[in-house]
Design a protein around this motif. Structure first.
Motif, PDB file in Angstrom:
ATOM      1  N   PRO A 103     -12.391   1.224  -7.890  1.00 31.14           N
ATOM      2  CA  PRO A 103     -11.259   2.154  -7.753  1.00 31.14           C
ATOM      3  C   PRO A 103     -10.850   2.311  -6.290  1.00 31.14           C
ATOM      4  O   PRO A 103     -11.695   2.442  -5.405  1.00 31.14           O
ATOM      5  CB  PRO A 103     -11.818   3.467  -8.320  1.00 31.14           C
ATOM      6  N   GLY A 104      -9.536   2.275  -6.057  1.00 27.93           N
ATOM      7  CA  GLY A 104      -9.024   2.410  -4.696  1.00 27.93           C
ATOM      8  C   GLY A 104      -8.968   1.118  -3.919  1.00 27.93           C
ATOM      9  O   GLY A 104      -8.655   1.123  -2.725  1.00 27.93           O
ATOM     10  N   THR A 105      -9.262  -0.013  -4.592  1.00 25.96           N
ATOM     11  CA  THR A 105      -9.160  -1.312  -3.927  1.00 25.96           C
ATOM     12  C   THR A 105      -8.255  -2.224  -4.741  1.00 25.96           C
ATOM     13  O   THR A 105      -8.008  -1.982  -5.916  1.00 25.96           O
ATOM     14  CB  THR A 105     -10.533  -1.985  -3.753  1.00 25.96           C
ATOM     15  N   TRP A 106      -7.757  -3.309  -4.089  1.00 31.34           N
ATOM     16  CA  TRP A 106      -6.900  -4.263  -4.798  1.00 31.34           C
ATOM     17  C   TRP A 106      -7.439  -5.677  -4.622  1.00 31.34           C
ATOM     18  O   TRP A 106      -8.082  -5.996  -3.622  1.00 31.34           O
ATOM     19  CB  TRP A 106      -5.439  -4.173  -4.370  1.00 31.34           C
ATOM     20  N   LEU A 107      -7.174  -6.501  -5.602  1.00 29.97           N
ATOM     21  CA  LEU A 107      -7.643  -7.881  -5.640  1.00 29.97           C
ATOM     22  C   LEU A 107      -6.540  -8.812  -5.172  1.00 29.97           C
ATOM     23  O   LEU A 107      -5.400  -8.725  -5.644  1.00 29.97           O
ATOM     24  CB  LEU A 107      -8.059  -8.240  -7.070  1.00 29.97           C
ATOM     25  N   HIS A 108      -6.875  -9.710  -4.243  1.00 31.42           N
ATOM     26  CA  HIS A 108      -5.925 -10.693  -3.739  1.00 31.42           C
ATOM     27  C   HIS A 108      -6.313 -12.062  -4.287  1.00 31.42           C
ATOM     28  O   HIS A 108      -7.370 -12.602  -3.961  1.00 31.42           O
ATOM     29  CB  HIS A 108      -5.940 -10.718  -2.210  1.00 31.42           C
ATOM     30  N   PRO A 160      -9.263  -2.433   0.476  1.00 33.32           N
ATOM     31  CA  PRO A 160      -9.011  -1.020   0.156  1.00 33.32           C
ATOM     32  C   PRO A 160      -7.527  -0.679   0.293  1.00 33.32           C
ATOM     33  O   PRO A 160      -6.841  -1.218   1.157  1.00 33.32           O
ATOM     34  CB  PRO A 160      -9.849  -0.268   1.189  1.00 33.32           C
ATOM     35  N   TRP A 161      -7.039   0.212  -0.574  1.00 32.18           N
ATOM     36  CA  TRP A 161      -5.671   0.707  -0.419  1.00 32.18           C
ATOM     37  C   TRP A 161      -5.616   2.242  -0.490  1.00 32.18           C
ATOM     38  O   TRP A 161      -4.585   2.841  -0.177  1.00 32.18           O
ATOM     39  CB  TRP A 161      -4.736   0.133  -1.483  1.00 32.18           C
ATOM     40  N   TRP A 162      -6.711   2.875  -0.868  1.00 34.41           N
ATOM     41  CA  TRP A 162      -6.699   4.340  -1.054  1.00 34.41           C
ATOM     42  C   TRP A 162      -7.916   4.946  -0.389  1.00 34.41           C
ATOM     43  O   TRP A 162      -9.035   4.411  -0.499  1.00 34.41           O
ATOM     44  CB  TRP A 162      -6.713   4.674  -2.544  1.00 34.41           C
ATOM     45  N   ARG A 163      -7.710   6.065   0.287  1.00 35.38           N
ATOM     46  CA  ARG A 163      -8.800   6.861   0.828  1.00 35.38           C
ATOM     47  C   ARG A 163      -8.564   8.313   0.463  1.00 35.38           C
ATOM     48  O   ARG A 163      -7.422   8.789   0.499  1.00 35.38           O
ATOM     49  CB  ARG A 163      -8.885   6.713   2.349  1.00 35.38           C
ATOM     50  N   ALA A 213       3.720 -10.123  -6.661  1.00 34.64           N
ATOM     51  CA  ALA A 213       3.840 -11.346  -5.863  1.00 34.64           C
ATOM     52  C   ALA A 213       4.810 -11.036  -4.732  1.00 34.64           C
ATOM     53  O   ALA A 213       6.003 -10.805  -4.977  1.00 34.64           O
ATOM     54  CB  ALA A 213       4.348 -12.500  -6.715  1.00 34.64           C
ATOM     55  N   ILE A 214       4.291 -11.001  -3.503  1.00 34.40           N
ATOM     56  CA  ILE A 214       5.073 -10.566  -2.354  1.00 34.40           C
ATOM     57  C   ILE A 214       5.126 -11.678  -1.316  1.00 34.40           C
ATOM     58  O   ILE A 214       4.096 -12.117  -0.795  1.00 34.40           O
ATOM     59  CB  ILE A 214       4.463  -9.300  -1.697  1.00 34.40           C
ATOM     60  N   GLY A 215       6.324 -12.174  -1.034  1.00 36.84           N
ATOM     61  CA  GLY A 215       6.529 -13.103   0.066  1.00 36.84           C
ATOM     62  C   GLY A 215       5.677 -14.359   0.017  1.00 36.84           C
ATOM     63  O   GLY A 215       5.292 -14.877   1.074  1.00 36.84           O
ATOM     64  N   GLY A 216       5.359 -14.836  -1.165  1.00 38.96           N
ATOM     65  CA  GLY A 216       4.534 -16.035  -1.265  1.00 38.96           C
ATOM     66  C   GLY A 216       3.089 -15.830  -0.869  1.00 38.96           C
ATOM     67  O   GLY A 216       2.335 -16.794  -0.674  1.00 38.96           O
ATOM     68  N   ASP A 217       2.671 -14.562  -0.721  1.00 41.95           N
ATOM     69  CA  ASP A 217       1.322 -14.217  -0.266  1.00 41.95           C
ATOM     70  C   ASP A 217       0.371 -14.032  -1.447  1.00 41.95           C
ATOM     71  O   ASP A 217      -0.326 -13.027  -1.566  1.00 41.95           O
ATOM     72  CB  ASP A 217       1.386 -12.940   0.591  1.00 41.95           C
ATOM     73  N   GLY A 218       0.349 -14.970  -2.364  1.00 44.51           N
ATOM     74  CA  GLY A 218      -0.544 -14.871  -3.509  1.00 44.51           C
ATOM     75  C   GLY A 218      -0.146 -13.743  -4.448  1.00 44.51           C
ATOM     76  O   GLY A 218       1.006 -13.288  -4.464  1.00 44.51           O
ATOM     77  N   VAL A 219      -1.124 -13.273  -5.226  1.00 44.78           N
ATOM     78  CA  VAL A 219      -0.889 -12.217  -6.216  1.00 44.78           C
ATOM     79  C   VAL A 219      -1.816 -11.040  -5.935  1.00 44.78           C
ATOM     80  O   VAL A 219      -3.004 -11.232  -5.656  1.00 44.78           O
ATOM     81  CB  VAL A 219      -1.133 -12.741  -7.648  1.00 44.78           C
ATOM     82  N   ARG A 220      -1.254  -9.846  -5.982  1.00 44.76           N
ATOM     83  CA  ARG A 220      -2.020  -8.611  -5.820  1.00 44.76           C
ATOM     84  C   ARG A 220      -2.178  -7.954  -7.191  1.00 44.76           C
ATOM     85  O   ARG A 220      -1.196  -7.779  -7.913  1.00 44.76           O
ATOM     86  CB  ARG A 220      -1.290  -7.669  -4.859  1.00 44.76           C
ATOM     87  N   VAL A 221      -3.429  -7.587  -7.518  1.00 48.61           N
ATOM     88  CA  VAL A 221      -3.716  -6.918  -8.795  1.00 48.61           C
ATOM     89  C   VAL A 221      -4.556  -5.679  -8.510  1.00 48.61           C
ATOM     90  O   VAL A 221      -5.544  -5.763  -7.773  1.00 48.61           O
ATOM     91  CB  VAL A 221      -4.486  -7.844  -9.763  1.00 48.61           C
ATOM     92  N   ASP A 235       0.830  -1.217   0.000  1.00 49.01           N
ATOM     93  CA  ASP A 235       0.000   0.000   0.000  1.00 49.01           C
ATOM     94  C   ASP A 235       0.863   1.265   0.000  1.00 49.01           C
ATOM     95  O   ASP A 235       0.614   2.206  -0.764  1.00 49.01           O
ATOM     96  CB  ASP A 235      -0.912   0.026   1.225  1.00 49.01           C
ATOM     97  N   GLN A 236       1.860   1.298   0.886  1.00 46.20           N
ATOM     98  CA  GLN A 236       2.690   2.498   1.006  1.00 46.20           C
ATOM     99  C   GLN A 236       3.566   2.707  -0.225  1.00 46.20           C
ATOM    100  O   GLN A 236       3.939   3.844  -0.541  1.00 46.20           O
ATOM    101  CB  GLN A 236       3.580   2.390   2.252  1.00 46.20           C
ATOM    102  N   VAL A 237       3.853   1.633  -0.927  1.00 49.74           N
ATOM    103  CA  VAL A 237       4.681   1.745  -2.130  1.00 49.74           C
ATOM    104  C   VAL A 237       3.890   2.354  -3.282  1.00 49.74           C
ATOM    105  O   VAL A 237       4.339   3.279  -3.955  1.00 49.74           O
ATOM    106  CB  VAL A 237       5.238   0.361  -2.533  1.00 49.74           C
ATOM    107  N   VAL A 238       2.686   1.834  -3.514  1.00 53.08           N
ATOM    108  CA  VAL A 238       1.923   2.291  -4.686  1.00 53.08           C
ATOM    109  C   VAL A 238       1.448   3.733  -4.526  1.00 53.08           C
ATOM    110  O   VAL A 238       1.297   4.458  -5.521  1.00 53.08           O
ATOM    111  CB  VAL A 238       0.732   1.360  -4.976  1.00 53.08           C
TER     112      VAL A 238
END
Length: 548
Positions: free
Chosen positions: A132-137, A147-150, A57-65, A42-45
């Motif tokens: 918009p403002g959310t990410w898929l795991h 959510p990733w954005w407010r 793909a972060i730390g084997g924690d599935g895929v974020r899109v 979140d803080q990166v994007v």
């Protein structure tokens, strides 16, 4: 906009960015390496230019899109062939999964405007949006959306906010035009396109394109000529008024595979005429000022948000709007005193049909959408049932009606830009809309309401932000061309095409519109039934169906 794919690998983590240019820096790589879960991204994007699709793909924690907070970059997902799939286009997934058309979602697109959140509903069953403002795991379990954005709180004074807007917009324009062979830019003569042209010219030569108007009272071209004279490194091309197609021109050529119906198809030929000079010059990016109105006009509805903390200031602003637009005192009082939750407003006013009349105050949750008069009883029933069902759980985009309408308007503008980008990309020169960069949006939303909403100043925040970029003479403009004549003339000139369209209407085949009534009305193009924009949405739905 043309996109590149950038892959960043750091300490076992992989992030793919799809968008204009390469934002990679050592700091970005270190930040990605420090992530331990997909949520840590979140803080990166939020530190990146807000222009990218992100797949990680972060730390084997599935895929974020994810797409962007503005909605110009979208993500959808569906179940197909025993697995979950994600894509940036619902149409792609629908084809893979052989999904059926959602007739109710199509009927809702006949509305103007489509009330939140119904506009986010995909047009195929089984295809789901990532809002918009959310990410898929995507992982071993069922897909989850987070959510990733407010939106930021509006607390920044005008001077500081203007500096933030200027830097964010300058950075976005630089990112769009970096390493381009040739840059073209819309120059309507208005504030938004003028600002982008001056910023782009600081980065390199620009082909600036102006479409002259047939309206003798429209002074946009005069302001565009003045702007081009003030700006160096600009090759200014003016498309003569008689060479600019009217609205509804060339509808039979509207075969681009858009993801959803869009009123952009009615002006498709006009937009392509605007991008043609850039294509002829070999440009590979065309900047557009779309989004400037959504960010900087300053909705009068924001006065309702201002009222609890600054009642006297809000009252003065509302009194000024009442004087300008002759708002009835009783209607102002009714809206301000009878505040209701969004769900209740949607259930009772979602299709109230008040329309976009400036003489009608909008100090509550929005305009009541209008069901076009040629909608069948079946189509109107689908619309009302969908709104009634959605009203049970719907949530506003913000606590106050003003901020809610700001955010809803941005999403609506993003949908238009996506369609325009698809149309122009098929012709070889896609649009780029820097005002829809998430970082530009955040900078504009941070500014205090009382600084952004000034009844007697036009776009005060953008004017202040551009004070050291655009000459003062251009910032004093107080008029704006609206293009009504091109639409009225287009309806008269192309009425025969519209009549023919309803002779074998796909919408009529689905039982949504009365084709005979549409044909009758289109033979009389001055019909008052066309005043509220319903024909534009109906044409959008009809042409979209023909591309399936």
């Amino acid at each position: 906009m043309s996109s590149s794919l950038v892959r960043i690998r750091a300490d076992g983590n992989t992030v793919v960015l799809i968008g204009p240019g390469d934002p990679t820096t050592p700091a970005l790589t270190r930040a990605i390496a420090a992530c331990r879960t997909a949520a840590d991204l979140d803080q990166v994007v939020t530190a990146l230019p807000g222009l990218f699709h992100v797949v990680a793909a972060i730390g084997g924690d599935g895929v974020r899109v994810q797409g962007t907070a503005s909605g110009t970059k979208q993500v959808f997902y569906t179940r197909c062939r025993g697995a979950w799939w994600a894509a940036d286009r619902a149409r792609t997934l629908a084809g893979m999964a052989n999904a059926s058309l959602d007739t109710t979602a199509l009927a809702l697109r006949l509305l103007e405007p489509v009330p939140h959140p119904l506009a986010e509903r995909p047009l195929w069953t089984g295809v789901h949006p990532v809002l918009p403002g959310t990410w898929l795991h995507l992982g071993r379990a069922e897909p989850r959306v987070h959510p990733w954005w407010r939106p930021p709180q509006p607390q920044t004074p005008l001077a500081a906010g203007a500096r933030e807007v200027r830097e964010a917009l300058r950075s976005s324009v630089r990112h769009h035009v970096r390493d381009r062979t040739r840059v073209s830019s819309e120059l309507s003569g208005g504030f938004d396109s003028t600002a982008l042209m001056f910023l782009a010219a600081r980065e390199g030569p620009v082909v600036a394109v102006t479409a002259a108007s047939r309206d003798p009272l429209d002074d946009d071209t005069e302001w565009a000529l003045l702007a081009a004279r003030h700006c160096g490194r600009v090759d200014h091309r003016v498309v003569p008024a008689h060479d600019v197609p009217l609205v509804y021109a060339d509808l039979r050529r509207a075969v681009e595979p858009l993801d959803e119906p869009s009123i952009a198809v009615a002006s498709r030929a006009r937009v392509l005429a605007m991008t043609e000079p850039g294509r002829a010059e070999g440009a590979d990016v065309h900047l557009t000022g779309h989004g400037g109105d959504h960010l900087f006009v300053g909705l009068a509805t924001l006065c309702a948000d201002l009222l609890p903390r600054h009642p006297w200031l809000a009252a003065r602003r509302i009194r000024a709007y009442r004087g300008m637009f002759r708002w009835p005192r009783t209607e102002i009082a009714r809206q301000l005193l009878l505040r209701v939750p969004y769900r209740r407003w949607l259930a009772s006013h979602g299709v109230s049909g008040t329309g976009a009349d400036p003489r009608h105050p909008i100090l509550t949750w929005g305009l009541g959408a209008t069901i076009p008069p040629w909608t069948t009883a079946h189509g109107a029933g689908l619309i009302r049932d969908a709104i009634r069902q959605e009203a049970r759980t719907a949530r506003a985009l913000a606590p106050g009606p003003g901020r809610h309408l700001e955010l809803d308007g941005l999403r609506d503008g993003a949908r238009l830009v996506r369609a325009l980008t698809d149309i122009t990309a098929c012709a070889g020169l896609p649009l780029s809309a820097p005002f829809f960069d998430d970082r530009v949006i955040e900078a504009a939303l941070r500014v205090r309401i009382q600084d952004k909403v000034q009844p007697h100043r036009y776009k005060p925040l953008l004017a202040e932000a551009m004070r050291d970029v655009v000459p003062e003479a251009l910032l004093r403009r107080s008029t704006k061309g609206v293009g009504n004549l091109a639409q009225a003339l287009g309806l008269r000139t192309h009425s025969h095409t519209l009549v023919g369209m309803w002779s074998d209407s796909r919408l009529a085949d689905l039982g949504l519109v009365d084709a005979a009534r549409l044909k009758s009305l289109c033979r009389v193009p001055d019909s008052p039934e066309f005043d509220d924009g319903g024909l534009l949405t109906t044409v959008a739905c009809e042409t979209w169906l023909r591309t399936l």
